[in-house]
Design an enzyme around this catalytic site. Sequence first.
Site, mmCIF file in Angstrom:
data_model
loop_
_atom_site.group_PDB
_atom_site.id
_atom_site.type_symbol
_atom_site.label_atom_id
_atom_site.label_comp_id
_atom_site.label_asym_id
_atom_site.label_seq_id
_atom_site.Cartn_x
_atom_site.Cartn_y
_atom_site.Cartn_z
ATOM 1 N N SER A 84 -11.841 0.976 -2.842
ATOM 2 C CA SER A 84 -11.933 1.514 -4.205
ATOM 3 C C SER A 84 -13.330 1.977 -4.595
ATOM 4 O O SER A 84 -13.591 2.204 -5.775
ATOM 5 C CB SER A 84 -11.431 0.489 -5.238
ATOM 6 N N HIS A 94 0.856 -1.188 0.000
ATOM 7 C CA HIS A 94 0.000 0.000 0.000
ATOM 8 C C HIS A 94 0.887 1.232 0.000
ATOM 9 O O HIS A 94 1.347 1.679 1.055
ATOM 10 C CB HIS A 94 -0.923 -0.011 1.213
ATOM 11 N N ALA A 150 -11.987 2.057 3.721
ATOM 12 C CA ALA A 150 -10.937 1.171 3.231
ATOM 13 C C ALA A 150 -10.065 1.847 2.168
ATOM 14 O O ALA A 150 -10.311 2.985 1.766
ATOM 15 C CB ALA A 150 -11.560 -0.109 2.673
ATOM 16 N N HIS A 151 -9.044 1.128 1.712
ATOM 17 C CA HIS A 151 -8.061 1.687 0.796
ATOM 18 C C HIS A 151 -8.685 2.141 -0.529
ATOM 19 O O HIS A 151 -9.611 1.529 -1.045
ATOM 20 C CB HIS A 151 -6.917 0.703 0.530
ATOM 21 N N ASN A 152 -8.173 3.246 -1.030
ATOM 22 C CA ASN A 152 -8.538 3.822 -2.339
ATOM 23 C C ASN A 152 -9.937 4.424 -2.393
ATOM 24 O O ASN A 152 -10.380 4.852 -3.467
ATOM 25 C CB ASN A 152 -8.428 2.794 -3.478
#
Length: 326
Positions: free
Chosen positions: A267, A206, A247-249
Site C-alpha cells: 500500500s 486478494h 507488495a500488494h496495493n
Amino acid sequence: MVNPFFKNHGPFKFSEILIKLNLKIKESNNNLKVIDIKDLQNSKANEITFFHSKKYKLAANNTKASFCITNENLQNELPKSCIPIIVDNVLVSTSIITAKFYPDSINDDFDTTVKEITNTKLNGKVKYGRNVLIGQNVSIGSNCLIGHNTIIEKNVSIGDNCTIGSNTIVRNSLIKNNVKILDNCIIGKHGFGFFPTHNKNLRYPHMGIVIIEDNCEIGCSSTIDRGSMSNTTIGKNTYLDNQIHIAHNVRIGENAIIAGQVGIAGSSIIGNNVKIGGQAGISGHLKIGNNVEIAGGSGVIKDIPDNTKVMGYPAKNIRDFLRENR
C-alpha cells in the site's frame, strides 16, 4: 472496471453482513442491499468499505460508500450517508466480508484451464518456446514473444510488442504495450496478508489485480503481488531491476528506476521520476513524492516529500546523513 479474475458473489442483504460478523441486526436496515466491497476511495453507493486508521481520515470523510466497517473511535469521521458497522477488529472483519463476496480470491491454486499453446487460438500468432501453457480467455497482442516453460493463466491480457521470459508465471494481470517481463518472474500472486487468530492464521483475500503500463521492464526473478482490495500498478516507462519485490496495493508512478533487491511493502505509493538504489527497503502505507532519490541500502519508514534525496536508516535528507557520518 469489472474484475475479470474474481467473481462477485453478492449482492447480500445488510442483515447477512451483520450475521457474518456476529453483530445484532437492526430491523430498520434489514432489507438494505450491499452489492460489493471496495476501498474508501473507490467505493460507491450501496457498497461496503472499511476504515481502520486515522491516516485515512480524509478518504473516510469523502467516501461514497453506504456502509463502513470501522470502530467506535473512528465512526464519527464518516459522512452521514454511510452507516458505520462497529467491530472490535476492523481488518479481521473486513477479511471475513471480503471472503464472502470473493471466496475465490483467498488462495492461489494453479489454473486448471491451461493448455499447451499449440492447442490454442494463439498458435501461429505468438512466437514461443517449449512447454508454454495458456489459460482460457487469454488475450495477447501482435509481435509478442513467450519464453520456455512459461504459464499465462486465464483472463490475462497482454498488449502488443511484449516479451515474457522463460520460467515465468503471469496471473490476475493486465499488461499494456511494449512491456518486457524477464525470466523467472511471478506476476499477480496473492500478497502476504493474514491475521493470527486463535492459534491459526486467517488469510486476507486478494481480489485486486496487477496493472503494468506501457514501456515497462520487469527484471529477472522479480515478484509483483496483486492488490488486496485496490490494484497494484506499475506506471509507464518504469524499469525494475532483478530480484525486486512489489507488495500488494503498491502504486508506482511513471519513469521510475528501481535497482536490484529492493522491497516495497504493501500500500505504499511511489511518485513519478523516482530513483531507488539497490537493496533499499520501503515500509508499507507510505507516500514517496515525485523526483525523489533513495540511496542504495536505505530504510524508508516515513513519507518523503517531492524533490528530496535521502539515504541511511532511517532514511533522512542526504546532506544531513553525510554531515552526521563524516
